[in-house]
Design a protein around this motif. Structure first.
Motif, mmCIF file in Angstrom:
data_model
loop_
_atom_site.group_PDB
_atom_site.id
_atom_site.type_symbol
_atom_site.label_atom_id
_atom_site.label_comp_id
_atom_site.label_asym_id
_atom_site.label_seq_id
_atom_site.Cartn_x
_atom_site.Cartn_y
_atom_site.Cartn_z
ATOM 1 N N ALA A 1 8.457 -7.560 10.866
ATOM 2 C CA ALA A 1 7.984 -7.413 12.242
ATOM 3 C C ALA A 1 7.952 -5.945 12.641
ATOM 4 N N ALA A 2 8.965 -5.195 12.231
ATOM 5 C CA ALA A 2 9.012 -3.769 12.559
ATOM 6 C C ALA A 2 7.845 -3.018 11.921
ATOM 7 N N ILE A 3 7.532 -3.366 10.665
ATOM 8 C CA ILE A 3 6.393 -2.737 9.992
ATOM 9 C C ILE A 3 5.102 -3.066 10.733
ATOM 10 N N ARG A 4 4.938 -4.311 11.108
ATOM 11 C CA ARG A 4 3.734 -4.731 11.824
ATOM 12 C C ARG A 4 3.590 -4.010 13.164
ATOM 13 N N LEU A 5 4.721 -3.755 13.818
ATOM 14 C CA LEU A 5 4.702 -3.082 15.115
ATOM 15 C C LEU A 5 4.673 -1.569 14.975
ATOM 16 N N GLY A 6 4.853 -1.069 13.749
ATOM 17 C CA GLY A 6 4.842 0.368 13.532
ATOM 18 C C GLY A 6 6.064 1.060 14.095
ATOM 19 N N MET A 7 7.233 0.427 13.991
ATOM 20 C CA MET A 7 8.459 1.011 14.529
ATOM 21 C C MET A 7 9.602 0.745 13.557
ATOM 22 N N VAL B 1 0.803 5.077 5.720
ATOM 23 C CA VAL B 1 1.396 4.201 6.722
ATOM 24 C C VAL B 1 1.384 2.773 6.186
ATOM 25 N N ASN B 2 2.224 1.929 6.778
ATOM 26 C CA ASN B 2 2.243 0.513 6.426
ATOM 27 C C ASN B 2 2.230 -0.258 7.731
ATOM 28 N N ALA B 3 1.072 -0.733 8.141
ATOM 29 C CA ALA B 3 0.916 -1.451 9.406
ATOM 30 C C ALA B 3 -0.082 -2.579 9.196
ATOM 31 N N PRO B 4 0.366 -3.722 8.667
ATOM 32 C CA PRO B 4 -0.547 -4.819 8.299
ATOM 33 C C PRO B 4 -1.406 -5.341 9.438
ATOM 34 N N GLY B 5 -0.959 -5.218 10.682
ATOM 35 C CA GLY B 5 -1.726 -5.770 11.790
ATOM 36 C C GLY B 5 -2.871 -4.906 12.261
ATOM 37 N N LEU B 6 -3.068 -3.736 11.652
ATOM 38 C CA LEU B 6 -4.092 -2.796 12.108
ATOM 39 C C LEU B 6 -5.209 -2.645 11.081
ATOM 40 N N SER B 7 -6.355 -2.149 11.555
ATOM 41 C CA SER B 7 -7.482 -1.814 10.686
ATOM 42 C C SER B 7 -7.627 -0.294 10.666
ATOM 43 N N PHE B 8 -8.171 0.225 9.562
ATOM 44 C CA PHE B 8 -8.272 1.669 9.392
ATOM 45 C C PHE B 8 -9.694 2.078 9.018
ATOM 46 N N GLY B 9 -10.088 3.248 9.519
ATOM 47 C CA GLY B 9 -11.394 3.797 9.187
ATOM 48 C C GLY B 9 -11.345 4.552 7.868
ATOM 49 N N ARG B 10 -12.418 5.262 7.586
ATOM 50 C CA ARG B 10 -12.535 6.026 6.352
ATOM 51 C C ARG B 10 -11.430 7.092 6.293
ATOM 52 N N ILE B 11 -10.767 7.209 5.137
ATOM 53 C CA ILE B 11 -9.705 8.209 4.979
ATOM 54 C C ILE B 11 -10.328 9.547 4.592
ATOM 55 N N PHE C 1 -6.052 11.615 6.737
ATOM 56 C CA PHE C 1 -6.210 11.137 8.105
ATOM 57 C C PHE C 1 -7.221 10.001 8.157
ATOM 58 N N SER C 2 -7.082 9.152 9.158
ATOM 59 C CA SER C 2 -8.123 8.165 9.452
ATOM 60 C C SER C 2 -7.946 7.693 10.881
ATOM 61 N N THR C 3 -8.937 6.988 11.383
ATOM 62 C CA THR C 3 -8.757 6.293 12.650
ATOM 63 C C THR C 3 -8.057 4.967 12.379
ATOM 64 N N ALA C 4 -7.464 4.381 13.423
ATOM 65 C CA ALA C 4 -6.789 3.086 13.306
ATOM 66 C C ALA C 4 -6.971 2.334 14.611
ATOM 67 N N TRP C 5 -7.081 1.003 14.528
ATOM 68 C CA TRP C 5 -7.259 0.203 15.733
ATOM 69 C C TRP C 5 -6.757 -1.208 15.483
ATOM 70 N N ARG C 6 -6.471 -1.913 16.566
ATOM 71 C CA ARG C 6 -6.058 -3.314 16.469
ATOM 72 C C ARG C 6 -7.222 -4.237 16.792
ATOM 73 N N VAL C 7 -7.982 -3.902 17.833
ATOM 74 C CA VAL C 7 -9.139 -4.701 18.255
ATOM 75 C C VAL C 7 -10.376 -3.810 18.179
ATOM 76 N N GLU C 8 -11.343 -4.203 17.370
ATOM 77 C CA GLU C 8 -12.544 -3.387 17.229
ATOM 78 C C GLU C 8 -13.545 -3.729 18.326
ATOM 79 N N THR C 9 -13.967 -2.730 19.061
ATOM 80 C CA THR C 9 -14.993 -2.861 20.089
ATOM 81 C C THR C 9 -16.111 -1.877 19.772
ATOM 82 N N GLY C 10 -17.186 -1.963 20.525
ATOM 83 C CA GLY C 10 -18.278 -1.017 20.320
ATOM 84 C C GLY C 10 -17.828 0.413 20.540
ATOM 85 N N ALA C 11 -16.978 0.622 21.560
ATOM 86 C CA ALA C 11 -16.492 1.970 21.858
ATOM 87 C C ALA C 11 -15.594 2.490 20.736
ATOM 88 N N VAL C 12 -14.761 1.619 20.175
ATOM 89 C CA VAL C 12 -13.887 2.020 19.070
ATOM 90 C C VAL C 12 -14.717 2.405 17.854
#
Length: 305
Positions: A22-28, A148-158, A258-269
């Motif tokens: 859970a801590a890994i998923r929350l990034g803490m 990083v190790n954050a299974p609940g997130l998505s990542f952009g190009r590194i 480096f990369s971008t990271a997000w939880r919910v992908e939207t058009g703005a993201v």
């Protein structure tokens, strides 16, 4: 106590039934997560989990709370989304505190040019804080450092960025064209905070040890005062602030990723991610991961195999 945030922590632990995962998923880190669950239990006056050395199980009170907690967290997130649309859309972006100012300006200008109806709201945060903020919905997208190790997130190009060493201009190594990591022996090192960039710190220090450099002291921070005073060195992309010199590291053993990271992908993201990639390449000299020539680590003259 922020009840909604603590309920969010509770739902993640309830889904994982493992505080470490859970801590890994929350990034803490795990200890703060355990403390927050304990605080929630004290606030509600019930025990939510049965903990043992082998497993974590929901109590009856925990099972009854889980459905309601999920509903509360979802409703609050929906209210936040409605409020954002009511005031005009805002994209909250996490950025490393030591990111070059030209890159930040490029993010703002580039995104504004294509999306004048969306206000970009940058917040300076180290990677670990960004991962927590993304998981909680406090920011929409971030620019983070790997690994990083954050299974609940998505990542952009590194993207990769070659790292050299910053030295005081009075340092004898400033006379050299290149510096081997082992040449830094005996010098203290300035790095971003351990709590903010744990993956980066572990990776860099492991490579330093492998190359023969064990820092006498590792200082934490982003200000370069210690380097300017000649009390420490720092690894950084090419730059030469007043009073400092930048020298490449022999064999290019250190590369920032480096990369971008997000939880919910939207058009703005998605739009911000495209702007970020373009800006980091143009303003910060980054390249696609694996696109740079293969690194060759050379031995210093006189060092025997």
């Amino acid at each position: 106590m922020d009840l909604v945030r603590h309920l969010h922590y509770f739902t993640v632990v309830a889904e994982e039934l493992h505080f470490g995962n859970a801590a890994i998923r929350l990034g803490m880190a795990q200890p703060p997560l355990s403390q927050r669950i304990k605080r929630l239990e004290e606030e509600l006056g019930v025990r939510l989990f049965d903990r043992s050395a082998r497993q974590v199980r929901l109590t009856e009170a925990g099972r009854l709370l889980l459905t309601e907690a999920r509903d509360i967290v979802a409703r609050v997130e929906r209210l936040r989304e409605l409020a954002r649309h009511g005031e005009g859309q805002v994209l909250k972006v996490g950025l490393p505190p030591d990111l070059d100012a030209a890159a930040i300006a490029g993010f703002v200008a580039g995104f504004r040019a294509g999306h004048p109806d969306v206000r970009l709201a940058p917040v300076e945060m180290w990677t670990a804080d960004q991962l927590s903020a993304l998981a909680e919905g406090a920011i929409d997208v971030g620019v983070i450092r790997h690994p990083v190790n954050a299974p609940g997130l998505s990542f952009g190009r590194i993207l990769e960025q070659r790292q050299g060493v910053l030295l005081a201009d009075t340092d004898p190594l400033a006379e050299r064209a290149e510096v081997h990591l082992a040449d830094l022996a005996g010098r203290e090192l300035l790095m971003p905070p351990k709590e903010g960039e744990p993956g980066l710190r572990a990776e860099v220090l492991a490579e330093c040890r492998r190359q023969g450099y064990v820092p006498a002291v590792v200082h934490q921070g982003s200000g370069l005062g210690l380097v300017l005073a000649g009390a420490a060195v720092a690894f950084a992309p090419r730059s030469e602030p007043p009073g400092l010199v930048w020298r490449p590291l022999l064999g290019s053993p250190l590369t920032g990723r480096f990369s971008t990271a997000w939880r919910v992908e939207t058009g703005a993201v998605t739009a911000f991610t495209a702007v970020a990639v373009r800006t980091l390449k143009e303003s910060a000299g980054m390249t696609d991961e694996g696109a740079a020539p293969a690194r060759r680590v050379s031995r210093r003259p006189g060092v025997m195999a």
